[in-house]
Write an enzyme that holds these catalytic residues in place. Structure first.
Site, short mmCIF file in Angstrom:
data_model
loop_
_atom_site.label_atom_id
_atom_site.label_comp_id
_atom_site.label_asym_id
_atom_site.label_seq_id
_atom_site.Cartn_x
_atom_site.Cartn_y
_atom_site.Cartn_z
N ASP A 1 -29.06 -29.80 53.98
CA ASP A 1 -28.39 -30.19 55.23
C ASP A 1 -29.25 -31.30 55.85
OD1 ASP A 1 -27.29 -30.39 57.73
OD2 ASP A 1 -27.17 -28.24 58.09
N ASP B 1 -22.60 -33.93 55.44
CA ASP B 1 -24.06 -33.95 55.40
C ASP B 1 -24.66 -32.66 54.88
OD1 ASP B 1 -23.77 -32.28 57.65
OD2 ASP B 1 -25.63 -33.04 58.50
N GLU B 2 -23.86 -31.84 54.22
CA GLU B 2 -24.43 -30.62 53.65
C GLU B 2 -23.67 -30.15 52.43
OE1 GLU B 2 -23.59 -26.78 55.86
OE2 GLU B 2 -23.28 -28.24 57.46
N1 DCP Z 1 -21.06 -33.75 64.77
C1 DCP Z 1 -20.21 -34.17 65.80
N2 DCP Z 1 -19.84 -33.30 66.79
C2 DCP Z 1 -20.27 -32.00 66.77
C3 DCP Z 1 -21.13 -31.56 65.74
C4 DCP Z 1 -21.51 -32.47 64.75
O1 DCP Z 1 -19.81 -35.35 65.79
N3 DCP Z 1 -19.92 -31.16 67.76
C5 DCP Z 1 -21.48 -34.73 63.73
C6 DCP Z 1 -22.80 -35.35 64.13
C7 DCP Z 1 -23.82 -34.71 63.23
C8 DCP Z 1 -23.01 -34.39 61.98
O2 DCP Z 1 -21.69 -34.12 62.46
O3 DCP Z 1 -24.93 -35.58 62.98
C9 DCP Z 1 -23.54 -33.19 61.22
O4 DCP Z 1 -23.50 -32.04 62.05
P1 DCP Z 1 -24.59 -30.88 61.99
O5 DCP Z 1 -24.00 -29.70 62.68
O6 DCP Z 1 -25.10 -30.70 60.59
O7 DCP Z 1 -25.75 -31.42 62.93
P2 DCP Z 1 -26.88 -32.48 62.69
O8 DCP Z 1 -26.92 -32.98 61.28
O9 DCP Z 1 -26.74 -33.54 63.72
O10 DCP Z 1 -28.21 -31.68 63.01
P3 DCP Z 1 -28.93 -30.51 62.20
O11 DCP Z 1 -28.15 -30.25 60.94
O12 DCP Z 1 -30.32 -31.03 61.91
O13 DCP Z 1 -28.95 -29.35 63.13
CA CA Z 2 -26.97 -31.61 59.51
#
Ligand code: DCP
Ligand code: CA
Length: 382
Positions: free
Chosen positions: A9, A109-110
């Site tokens: 992730d 992203d995962e």
């Molecule tokens: N995303 C979005 N709105 C949301 C949640 C996520 O637009 N409510 C988008 C932005 C994030 C991407 O999806 O960068 C991936 O979501 P993740 O939940 O995996 O969150 P992140 O990658 O940002 O953080 P992490 O995985 O480190 O907690």
């Molecule tokens: Ca992520």
């Protein structure tokens, strides 16, 4: 003990890409707004994601931007750049596919890596994942967390526990000491509503779900049974592989609204290039091609057609798309966004050898290493 499943992730994905593209943002609280998880440019004033430096102040995905500004007034607020996120996502998946015999996409992203049957090739999965992390950070320039275990659900929990930039393993024998004491919202499948129902019934930890199997099933029905399996480290139905993806699409909001055919068509070719090589990478044939145009006044026009031949190059896809474009293009109005989509897939395809070689080059050196001359031209004018 051989731990065959890994979950990766990307950390603070959109924000990490922004920090990579603009080094002055590195180490700073960066908040990405103006884009949603489907990549639509939105102006709804919500945080898409925040870098870990901004999370220290309590800024989170989904939070209104005004609230984020109160919590983190010195944060750097940037608009989203979805096509850059897509390119980075593809680069990461290319690396994963180089190492793992089976890669399951969960999200942009995962995903899961399945090394079952690779004991001889990769006796030490943790060491291998260290190498994968290194490749991602050195070739793509963004950090990734990886969890390793015996099942997908445990690998996902391990990944979450290691964040950010983590590499964490959970053995089946560790489940009681590592997983069961965690609060229930750490268990995939426990959303806010489920959390309230369980907590009202004094089920606070993942271990409580295992101990109260019957009560959880009574409270939540089938969902409760699935949670019980997850809490026991067993993959339930949620982790089964999905069938074929339904469509592949790419869209771009033009940097300036345009009526210029040469400019718009060069962008369509760029999109066709991206869609075609994704189709090739997934070894699929598409039977339907579609185009979307959004005009400056935000009206959308779409048109699709069924194709009988198989697409063997990006230019062939482009010819189909241009035909659709000419059918719906209203020359009086400036175009704001263009999109290309292919759908109705069949597995397998018959591509030119040349395209397969181009795909190998793109995988090795990045998708921009080789592009149509017209696409390169358009970059100079954008
Ligand atoms: N995303 C979005 N709105 C949301 C949640 C996520 O637009 N409510 C988008 C932005 C994030 C991407 O999806 O960068 C991936 O979501 P993740 O939940 O995996 O969150 P992140 O990658 O940002 O953080 P992490 O995985 O480190 O907690
Ligand atoms: Ca992520």
């Amino acid at each position: 003990m051989f731990l065959p499943i890994a979950h990766f992730d990307l950390d603070a994905f959109f924000a990490s890409v922004e920090q990579k593209l603009n080094p002055t943002l590195r180490g700073k609280p960066v908040i990405v707004c103006g884009v949603d998880p489907q990549g639509h440019n939105v102006n709804r004033g919500v945080v898409a994601t925040a870098s870990y430096e901004a999370r220290v102040f309590g800024v989170k995905s989904g939070m209104p931007v005004w609230q984020a500004r109160i919590l983190c007034p010195r944060g750097i607020y940037v608009g989203g750049n979805f096509s850059a996120y897509q390119t980075h996502s593809e680069m990461v998946f290319e690396i994963m596919e180089k190492f793992a015999p089976k890669v399951q996409h969960s999200n942009m992203d995962e995903g899961f890596l399945d090394f079952s049957g690779c004991e001889d090739l990769y006796p030490n999965i943790k060491r291998l994942c260290k190498k994968i992390k290194y490749e991602v950070v050195s070739n793509v320039g963004i950090p990734v967390s990886i969890g390793i275990s015996t099942s997908r659900v445990l690998a996902k929990i391990a990944c979450q526990l290691g964040k950010p930039n983590g590499l964490f393993a959970i053995k089946q024998s560790d489940i009681k000491i590592i997983v069961h004491p965690l609060l229930i919202d750490n268990l995939p499948g426990v959303g806010p509503k489920t959390q309230i129902i369980l907590e009202k019934n004094h089920i606070k930890t993942i271990g409580d779900i295992v101990k109260n199997k019957n009560m959880v099933a009574k409270l939540l029905g089938k969902h409760g049974n699935n949670l019980y399996l997850s809490a026991s480290g067993i993959d339930n139905i949620w982790y089964q592989e999905k069938g074929l993806v339904k469509s592949i699409s790419r869209s771009i909001t033009l940097s300036e609204n345009s009526k210029n055919f040469a400019h718009i068509s060069s962008i369509l070719l760029k999109l066709c290039d991206e869609v075609f090589y994704k189709l090739l990478a997934d070894k699929l044939t598409a039977k339907c091609v579609a185009i979307t145009l959004r005009y400056a006044n935000f009206t959308d026009k779409q048109k699709s057609k069924v194709i009988t031949c198989s697409l063997t190059s990006p230019v062939e896809l482009y010819h189909q798309v241009i035909e659709l474009f000419n059918q719906i293009w209203d020359k009086q109005n400036k175009v704001r966004l263009v999109g290309v989509k292919v759908r109705d897939f069949k597995r397998g395809a018959n591509y030119h050898k040349r395209e397969e070689i181009i795909l190998i080059l793109k995988r090795k050196y990045g998708s921009k290493i080789i592009q149509s001359a017209l696409v390169l031209d358009s970059h100079q004018t954008i």
